[in-house]
Design an enzyme around this catalytic site. Structure first.
Site, PDB file in Angstrom:
ATOM      1  CE  LYS A 100      -0.011   0.224   8.129  1.00 25.18           C
ATOM      2  NZ  LYS A 100      -0.903  -0.519   7.222  1.00 25.18           N
ATOM      3  CD  GLN A 145      -1.175  -3.496   5.144  1.00 26.69           C
ATOM      4  OE1 GLN A 145      -1.382  -2.956   6.234  1.00 26.69           O
ATOM      5  NE2 GLN A 145      -0.577  -2.882   4.142  1.00 26.69           N
ATOM      6  CG  ASP A 158      -7.020   1.628   7.451  1.00 23.35           C
ATOM      7  OD1 ASP A 158      -6.095   2.457   7.370  1.00 23.35           O
ATOM      8  OD2 ASP A 158      -6.880   0.411   7.184  1.00 23.35           O
TER       9      ASP A 158
HETATM   10  N1  LIG Z   1      -5.635  -1.012   5.402  1.00 22.29           N
HETATM   11  C1  LIG Z   1      -4.614  -0.367   4.834  1.00 22.29           C
HETATM   12  N2  LIG Z   1      -4.291   0.872   5.260  1.00 22.29           N
HETATM   13  C2  LIG Z   1      -3.240   1.548   4.703  1.00 22.29           C
HETATM   14  O1  LIG Z   1      -2.961   2.699   5.097  1.00 22.29           O
HETATM   15  C3  LIG Z   1      -2.486   0.912   3.671  1.00 22.29           C
HETATM   16  C4  LIG Z   1      -2.870  -0.365   3.265  1.00 22.29           C
HETATM   17  N3  LIG Z   1      -3.937  -0.978   3.847  1.00 22.29           N
HETATM   18  N4  LIG Z   1      -2.205  -1.010   2.278  1.00 22.29           N
HETATM   19  C5  LIG Z   1      -1.018  -0.428   1.675  1.00 22.29           C
HETATM   20  C6  LIG Z   1      -1.031   1.088   1.713  1.00 22.29           C
HETATM   21  C7  LIG Z   1       0.343   1.688   1.572  1.00 22.29           C
HETATM   22  N5  LIG Z   1       0.614   2.345   2.824  1.00 22.29           N
HETATM   23  C8  LIG Z   1       1.844   2.913   3.178  1.00 22.29           C
HETATM   24  C9  LIG Z   1       2.166   3.222   4.470  1.00 22.29           C
HETATM   25  C10 LIG Z   1       3.419   3.693   4.814  1.00 22.29           C
HETATM   26  C11 LIG Z   1       4.384   3.893   3.851  1.00 22.29           C
HETATM   27  C12 LIG Z   1       5.756   4.365   4.245  1.00 22.29           C
HETATM   28  O2  LIG Z   1       6.042   4.534   5.410  1.00 22.29           O
HETATM   29  N6  LIG Z   1       6.633   4.596   3.283  1.00 22.29           N
HETATM   30  C13 LIG Z   1       8.011   5.041   3.509  1.00 22.29           C
HETATM   31  C14 LIG Z   1       9.010   4.121   2.836  1.00 22.29           C
HETATM   32  C15 LIG Z   1       8.989   2.705   3.300  1.00 22.29           C
HETATM   33  C16 LIG Z   1      10.050   1.853   2.667  1.00 22.29           C
HETATM   34  O3  LIG Z   1      11.194   2.315   2.507  1.00 22.29           O
HETATM   35  O4  LIG Z   1       9.733   0.693   2.334  1.00 22.29           O
HETATM   36  C17 LIG Z   1       8.199   6.450   2.924  1.00 22.29           C
HETATM   37  O5  LIG Z   1       7.474   6.787   1.989  1.00 22.29           O
HETATM   38  O6  LIG Z   1       9.118   7.124   3.378  1.00 22.29           O
HETATM   39  C18 LIG Z   1       4.070   3.618   2.556  1.00 22.29           C
HETATM   40  C19 LIG Z   1       2.807   3.149   2.209  1.00 22.29           C
HETATM   41  C20 LIG Z   1      -0.447   2.201   3.647  1.00 22.29           C
HETATM   42  N7  LIG Z   1      -1.406   1.505   3.062  1.00 22.29           N
END
Ligand SMILES: Nc1nc(=O)c2c([nH]1)NC[C@@H]1CN(c3ccc(C(=O)N[C@@H](CCC(=O)O)C(=O)O)cc3)C=[N+]21
Ligand SMILES: NC(=O)C1=CN([C@@H]2O[C@H](COP(=O)(O)OP(=O)(O)OC[C@H]3O[C@@H](n4cnc5c(N)ncnc54)[C@H](OP(=O)(O)O)[C@@H]3O)[C@@H](O)[C@H]2O)C=CC1
Length: 449
Positions: free
Chosen positions: A202, A246, A269
């Site tokens: 982020k 988070q 969020d």
């Molecule tokens: N307050 C809060 N807000 C959230 O929005 C929040 C959270 N907590 N806790 C965890 C979950 C999970 N989440 C993700 C965000 C980006 C990817 C992302 O960018 N994923 C990549 C892969 C990343 C990698 O390769 O590790 C993709 O799918 O291409 C995944 C999961 C947001 N979350």
């Protein structure tokens, strides 16, 4: 991983095919074999009996993943099944990237099956085309020739990049116009590796578009009061326009109390109950829509998927994904069903959907047989599975059995590269619109937020 136990069975079947004078055509992959062996073994239970069957001109030729796996599932149970076919499901599958455009509805397209798309090429570099793997087994025993159609890949990474470019442009316009730079504060409690990675990503994304990021890293054993103190500080800081705590928080903390403390106008969020409440009411609009469901909707819009009047199924009902996703689909005039862990007939319900959003957190839960031909599938799940080949020792797969779904759906998001990057883009978008609202900076006619 349980798939190991299938591999000997696969080579066993290979031997049988060779002994029968057969050979494997293109697309010959060990895991394709696993599928054949799984299908053969399913009604029988062990390889020695499979050999018996194989000497007959049996029904292998009629087996498709959809027809074969349910057998296996019924023998070994769903949980076993998920792991036994993990590798098969998460192989890179054949797919073409579907070009996208913003919000152009209902032009009839060649892809129209149960859901209609409107589309226009984005750029050549965004369009990847791979051949479908036609796999064939030519053996004296009559065996399979499967011709596969393939879904269009909804390229979340490319859409997210386009949105981030738009946001970067708007931030320059805002800075030049009123000298304000949007700011995002992220509070991370504890040292979960995955959370640290998300927060790092982020921060990088903020830097790339020109948003100033602020970070509070607190130890696992911090008190609730310490977290609340940081939130209060960011609430009062005029250079901060968005606050994100988070999740998940350490178990000793009251998530509700902490999320409620975030100022409504900085709740990028969109998890504050007032924002969620407004999302669920007719004629009301929240200040912020939760990033992941907003990203799913944006993908549907940009790919011209018609939502109005369609049947949509959301798998999962969490506060952060499933529930708001269902509320958004409903706002867009779809008819919604929600599937959760107590749903008795998830397959039947899901198979009725024109649009599926899956956010269960269960690897390969949604099989090809769950999907209505031509449906659009948005796979939110991010599930790590062991993978010795990968530098990290694991790789990420979605909730949807991608290889199977590709053959049934008309369009699908991959994991990674689907919804994940959109979540981050929507967070940046919410932060920008927060800064614009707080400073009363006019929304640009072409801007994203
Ligand atoms: N307050 C809060 N807000 C959230 O929005 C929040 C959270 N907590 N806790 C965890 C979950 C999970 N989440 C993700 C965000 C980006 C990817 C992302 O960018 N994923 C990549 C892969 C990343 C990698 O390769 O590790 C993709 O799918 O291409 C995944 C999961 C947001 N979350
Ligand atoms: N791509 C992205 O940007 C993001 C991805 N994620 C990923 O999405 C997934 C879901 O996340 P999140 O909503 O936070 O998870 P939660 O664990 O909070 O919720 C999961 C939901 O799925 C339901 N569920 C679990 N197992 C089954 C099953 N076998 N059949 C039907 N329903 C089931 C649960 O039902 P019940 O309510 O009955 O327990 C629950 O409602 C995870 O993989 C997560 O990593 C999350 C956020 C962002």
């Amino acid at each position: 991983m349980q798939v190991e136990s299938w591999i000997p069975s696969s080579s066993y079947i290979l031997k049988l095919i060779r002994a029968a004078g057969g050979s494997l055509g293109n697309g010959n992959k060990k895991l394709k074999l696993a599928r054949v062996s799984a299908a053969v073994l399913s009604p029988l239970g062990n390889p020695s009996r499979a050999s018996h069957l194989f000497s007959l001109p049996v029904s292998i030729k009629t087996l498709t993943p959809e027809s074969s796996f349910p057998f296996v599932s019924s023998v070994f149970g769903r949980r076993n099944m998920a792991s036994s076919v993990l590798s098969d499901c998460s192989l890179p599958a054949p797919a073409r990237l579907l070009p996208f455009q913003r919000s152009v509805q209902s032009r009839t397209s060649q892809f129209q099956r149960s859901v209609s798309f409107a589309w226009r090429p984005l750029s050549l570099s965004a369009i990847r085309s791979t051949a479908s793997p036609h796999w064939s087994l030519s053996a004296s025993a009559s065996v399979a020739v499967t011709t596969e159609t393939s879904a269009k890949v909804i390229d979340g990474k490319a859409v997210a990049k386009q949105i981030k470019d738009e946001i970067a442009g708007e931030i320059v316009r805002m800075k030049d116009g009123i000298g304000i730079v949007p700011g995002l504060a992220v509070i991370l409690v504890g040292s979960r590796k995955d959370s640290q990675t998300y927060v790092r990503n982020k921060k990088k994304a903020c830097e790339a578009v020109g948003i100033k990021s602020y970070e509070a890293n607190l130890p696992e054993d911090s008190t609730e009061e310490e977290v609340l103190k940081h939130i209060a500080c960011f609430n009062d800081d005029p250079s901060v326009h968005g606050i994100l705590v988070q999740l998940p928080l350490p178990r000793h903390m009251n998530e509700e109390k902490i999320l409620n403390a975030i100022g409504l106008e900085k709740d990028v969020d969109g998890f504050h109950p007032l924002n969620i409440g407004r999302l669920s009411m007719q004629g009301r609009d929240p200040l912020f829509v939760p990033c992941t469901p907003k990203g799913c909707m944006e993908l549907l819009h940009r790919y011209g998927v018609e939502i109005k009047g369609k049947r949509a199924v959301v798998i999962g009902r969490s506060n952060i994904v499933g529930m708001p996703a269902a509320l958004l689909l409903q706002k867009a005039n779809a008819t919604i069903s929600m599937v959760h862990s107590y749903t008795k007939n998830p397959v039947e319900i899901t198979r009725q959907a024109d649009i599926i959003i899956s956010a269960a957190g269960v690897a390969n839960l949604v099989r090809g047989s769950w999907i209505k031909p031509g449906a659009v599938v948005i796979d939110v799940g991010i599930n790590p599975v062991d993978d010795a080949q990968s530098p990290r020792g694991y790789r990420l797969v979605g909730d949807v059995c991608y290889e199977e779904a590709c053959k049934v759906a008309s369009a699908i998001t991959p994991v990674p590269g689907g919804v994940g990057p959109m979540t981050i883009a929507m967070l940046l978008s919410n932060t920008l619109s927060s800064a614009k609202r707080i400073h009363d900076f006019k929304v640009h006619v072409h801007s994203f937020s």
